[in-house]
Every structure is written in structure tokens, then in C-alpha cells.
Scaffold this motif. Structure first.
Motif, PDB file in Angstrom:
ATOM      1  N   GLN A   9       0.833  -1.205   0.000  1.00 57.30           N
ATOM      2  CA  GLN A   9       0.000   0.000   0.000  1.00 57.30           C
ATOM      3  C   GLN A   9       0.865   1.251   0.000  1.00 57.30           C
ATOM      4  OE1 GLN A   9      -3.410   0.148  -0.346  1.00 57.30           O
ATOM      5  NE2 GLN A   9      -3.016   2.319  -0.597  1.00 57.30           N
ATOM      6  N   LYS A  10       1.934   1.245   0.804  1.00 58.09           N
ATOM      7  CA  LYS A  10       2.823   2.401   0.851  1.00 58.09           C
ATOM      8  C   LYS A  10       3.527   2.610  -0.488  1.00 58.09           C
ATOM      9  CE  LYS A  10       3.614   2.321   5.804  1.00 58.09           C
ATOM     10  NZ  LYS A  10       4.565   2.179   6.903  1.00 58.09           N
TER      11      LYS A  10
ATOM     12  N   PHE B  95       1.844   6.937  -6.641  1.00 49.54           N
ATOM     13  CA  PHE B  95       0.808   7.926  -6.933  1.00 49.54           C
ATOM     14  C   PHE B  95       1.340   9.337  -6.683  1.00 49.54           C
ATOM     15  CE2 PHE B  95      -2.832  10.518  -5.561  1.00 49.54           C
ATOM     16  CZ  PHE B  95      -3.710  10.327  -6.615  1.00 49.54           C
ATOM     17  N   ASN B  96       1.988   9.527  -5.527  1.00 47.42           N
ATOM     18  CA  ASN B  96       2.567  10.833  -5.197  1.00 47.42           C
ATOM     19  C   ASN B  96       3.661  11.220  -6.180  1.00 47.42           C
ATOM     20  OD1 ASN B  96       0.897  11.202  -2.979  1.00 47.42           O
ATOM     21  ND2 ASN B  96       2.340  10.270  -1.561  1.00 47.42           N
TER      22      ASN B  96
ATOM     23  N   VAL C  36       4.198  15.495 -12.691  1.00 51.37           N
ATOM     24  CA  VAL C  36       3.308  16.391 -13.451  1.00 51.37           C
ATOM     25  C   VAL C  36       3.514  17.829 -12.997  1.00 51.37           C
ATOM     26  CG1 VAL C  36       0.891  17.011 -13.861  1.00 51.37           C
ATOM     27  CG2 VAL C  36       1.609  14.624 -14.012  1.00 51.37           C
ATOM     28  N   GLY C  37       3.644  18.032 -11.697  1.00 52.57           N
ATOM     29  CA  GLY C  37       3.907  19.371 -11.175  1.00 52.57           C
ATOM     30  C   GLY C  37       5.222  19.925 -11.677  1.00 52.57           C
TER      31      GLY C  37
END
Length: 70
Positions: free
Chosen positions: A36-37, A43-44, A50-51
């Protein structure tokens, strides 16, 4: 109604939670938590990339305006 048992597959062998001892179940819980981590971190990372791309684009556009003025 019979309760469904969670099946854990390791190297193509299926185990139910009741076949594992406490330490083995703890390891499975750690593995699930780590998966999960890892998923959250990926995802982060996607958001960060993208940023970063957005800021690089804005900087290039800003620099292009400077070149037009000069």
C-alpha cells in the motif's frame, strides 16, 4: 452462512490465515502495508512529476517572453 477465509498465495501455493502462525500472519500484514505504501508513493511521484513538468513549461514560457523583449 460460512465465513470466507482469506487466501494468501505465495509462490503459487495457497494458504489460509489459519494455516499460518502469528509470526507468519504478521509478515503478511507487513507485506500488505508495504504494498500500500509503495502504491501511495508511486501515486505521489506521478503528481510530483506532473507538477515539475508544469513548472518547467511555465519557466520556458517566461524565458521565451524575455527573449522576445531583448
Amino acid at each position: 452462512m460460512a465465513e470466507e477465509k482469506t487466501v494468501i498465495t505465495i509462490d503459487n501455493v495457497d494458504y489460509t490465515e489459519d494455516q499460518l502462525d502469528g509470526k507468519q500472519n504478521m509478515m503478511v500484514n507487513h507485506i500488505n502495508s508495504l504494498q500500500q505504501k509503495i502504491s501511495n508513493t508511486e501515486f505521489n511521484l506521478d503528481q510530483l512529476k506532473v507538477g515539475q513538468d508544469g513548472f518547467v513549461k511555465m519557466l520556458k514560457e517566461s524565458l521565451a517572453k524575455l527573449d522576445e523583449v531583448a
